[in-house]
Enzyme design. Sequence first.
Site, PDB file in Angstrom:
ATOM      1  N   HIS A  55      -2.195  -4.157  -0.506  1.00 32.22           N
ATOM      2  CA  HIS A  55      -2.563  -3.096   0.497  1.00 32.22           C
ATOM      3  C   HIS A  55      -3.541  -2.159   0.042  1.00 32.22           C
ATOM      4  CE1 HIS A  55       0.087  -0.583  -1.896  1.00 32.22           C
ATOM      5  NE2 HIS A  55      -0.634   0.477  -1.202  1.00 32.22           N
TER       6      HIS A  55
HETATM    7  C1  UD1 Z   1      -0.706   5.176   1.106  1.00 34.97           C
HETATM    8  C2  UD1 Z   1      -0.730   5.739  -0.052  1.00 34.97           C
HETATM    9  C3  UD1 Z   1      -0.579   4.821  -1.132  1.00 34.97           C
HETATM   10  C4  UD1 Z   1       0.785   4.113  -0.962  1.00 34.97           C
HETATM   11  C5  UD1 Z   1       0.759   3.327   0.680  1.00 34.97           C
HETATM   12  C6  UD1 Z   1       2.038   2.675   0.857  1.00 34.97           C
HETATM   13  C7  UD1 Z   1      -2.468   7.333   0.006  1.00 34.97           C
HETATM   14  C8  UD1 Z   1      -3.787   7.992  -0.450  1.00 34.97           C
HETATM   15  N1  UD1 Z   1      -2.208   6.278  -0.183  1.00 34.97           N
HETATM   16  O1  UD1 Z   1      -1.618   3.823   1.574  1.00 34.97           O
HETATM   17  O2  UD1 Z   1      -0.498   5.481  -2.443  1.00 34.97           O
HETATM   18  O3  UD1 Z   1       0.749   2.948  -1.815  1.00 34.97           O
HETATM   19  O4  UD1 Z   1       0.564   4.438   1.428  1.00 34.97           O
HETATM   20  O5  UD1 Z   1       1.978   1.813   1.809  1.00 34.97           O
HETATM   21  O6  UD1 Z   1      -1.670   8.369   0.439  1.00 34.97           O
HETATM   22  N2  UD1 Z   1      -1.370   2.296   9.299  1.00 34.97           N
HETATM   23  C9  UD1 Z   1      -0.834   1.813  10.360  1.00 34.97           C
HETATM   24  N3  UD1 Z   1       0.405   2.273  10.360  1.00 34.97           N
HETATM   25  C10 UD1 Z   1       1.180   3.163   9.680  1.00 34.97           C
HETATM   26  C11 UD1 Z   1       0.327   3.552   8.601  1.00 34.97           C
HETATM   27  C12 UD1 Z   1      -0.821   2.952   8.178  1.00 34.97           C
HETATM   28  O7  UD1 Z   1      -1.304   0.997  11.383  1.00 34.97           O
HETATM   29  O8  UD1 Z   1       2.105   3.457   9.869  1.00 34.97           O
HETATM   30  C13 UD1 Z   1      -2.695   1.678   8.969  1.00 34.97           C
HETATM   31  C14 UD1 Z   1      -3.992   2.734   9.610  1.00 34.97           C
HETATM   32  O9  UD1 Z   1      -4.904   1.694   9.863  1.00 34.97           O
HETATM   33  C15 UD1 Z   1      -4.121   3.457   8.257  1.00 34.97           C
HETATM   34  C16 UD1 Z   1      -4.216   2.402   7.133  1.00 34.97           C
HETATM   35  O10 UD1 Z   1      -2.896   1.546   7.578  1.00 34.97           O
HETATM   36  O11 UD1 Z   1      -5.673   3.960   8.512  1.00 34.97           O
HETATM   37  C17 UD1 Z   1      -3.966   3.107   5.795  1.00 34.97           C
HETATM   38  O12 UD1 Z   1      -2.908   4.131   5.966  1.00 34.97           O
HETATM   39  P1  UD1 Z   1      -2.967   5.630   4.953  1.00 34.97           P
HETATM   40  O13 UD1 Z   1      -1.686   6.182   5.137  1.00 34.97           O
HETATM   41  O14 UD1 Z   1      -4.208   6.050   4.973  1.00 34.97           O
HETATM   42  O15 UD1 Z   1      -2.685   4.941   3.542  1.00 34.97           O
HETATM   43  P2  UD1 Z   1      -1.933   3.633   2.952  1.00 34.97           P
HETATM   44  O16 UD1 Z   1      -2.948   2.505   2.836  1.00 34.97           O
HETATM   45  O17 UD1 Z   1      -0.825   3.304   3.639  1.00 34.97           O
END
Ligand code: UD1
Length: 348
Positions: A199
């Site tokens: 991820h």
């Molecule tokens: C975040 C944490 C990371 C952790 C990870 C666990 C930061 C900088 N990173 O990364 O340390 O390992 O969580 O999963 O805070 N999205 C969805 N649904 C959701 C959540 C996210 O579709 O419920 C998608 C969206 O497109 C979003 C992308 O995932 O833009 C990234 O989500 P984000 O919360 O920015 O960071 P993670 O990659 O999940």
Amino acid sequence: MPGVMNVVGARPQFVKAGPVSRALAASGLVEILVHTGQHYDRLMSDAIMADVGLRDPDYNLGVGSGSHGVQTGLMLQAIEPLILDTGPDVVLTYGDTNSTIAAALAAAKLHVPTGHVEAGLRSFNRAMPEELNRVATDHLSDLLFAPTDLAMSNLRKEGLEERAILTGDVMVDALHSIDLESLELPDWSGAPFYAATIHRPSNTDDPERIAGIIEALGNLNAPVHLMAHPRLKRQMEGFNVEIPDSVIVDAPLPYATMLGVVKASQGLITDSGGLQKEAFILGVPCTTVRDETEWPETLEGRWNVLAGSDLAKLAELVVRKPESDRANPFGSGNAASEIVAQLMKHID
Ligand code: UD1
């Protein structure tokens, strides 16, 4: 009524906060549970919260996804008035996500004491957003709850030892709370397979990199079940990544089921921090698709190996046999009660 504000937002934080939330309830301290809304899909949020025994949050800030600046900024904007309204004695943060840094910064600027659970981890890779979050959160926080001796030593090197307390790792508490023997696992877990999760932006956001990882997973000597984070799924679709027949893309699993699946697997291939450690504790070989780890303890005896830059070696690495003995550097599973005991000393 004042109390402890527990701030969570992303999947790994629910796992870490579960044991602390239970220890707070047992201590009689009031808990104000805040969900920033960073993760919002059912499988990334509510399903995990229920699984680790976290109650419904008192406040959900509904921040959702966005660029780092937008997401962190919206969180700051929402947490500040909430701290002013509820007046907690202490604000507790977990790990290294944008929810962590936002809560620590908002509280510190309001002179509200802060505690950081899982303090002192370092990957020494400043290109990772998590590294920036954890360094900044440690320097902003008053109480640094370190999971391991190595984390303590990292904090010492940054001049933070006076605020640091070795508590053990709350993820061990969480793991011990699961009865792994009586879990219902997916049917496919009966035959040999590898479990995988990917991820990190450094692995998902470059088309060649993600295609290379998926291709390498297709060359292993057993099928791979890839529990796909929403970002990975979206990127694989967007880049039209070819998925070999032996790589099965599944939805993210609830916490307990994921532990059971890792335990039942031939090995784990991941870029997650927490899963590297869970595999180590469960005695499952882990191959980490990164160049460095913030949990170097897991590298002992080749229980974990780093395979970030040489994907061609993945098939060879996953079949290695780690040394039979391994240490237990993560504590015995009473970190949450130790953290709460420390908090009680600091709350009048
Ligand atoms: C975040 C944490 C990371 C952790 C990870 C666990 C930061 C900088 N990173 O990364 O340390 O390992 O969580 O999963 O805070 N999205 C969805 N649904 C959701 C959540 C996210 O579709 O419920 C998608 C969206 O497109 C979003 C992308 O995932 O833009 C990234 O989500 P984000 O919360 O920015 O960071 P993670 O990659 O999940």
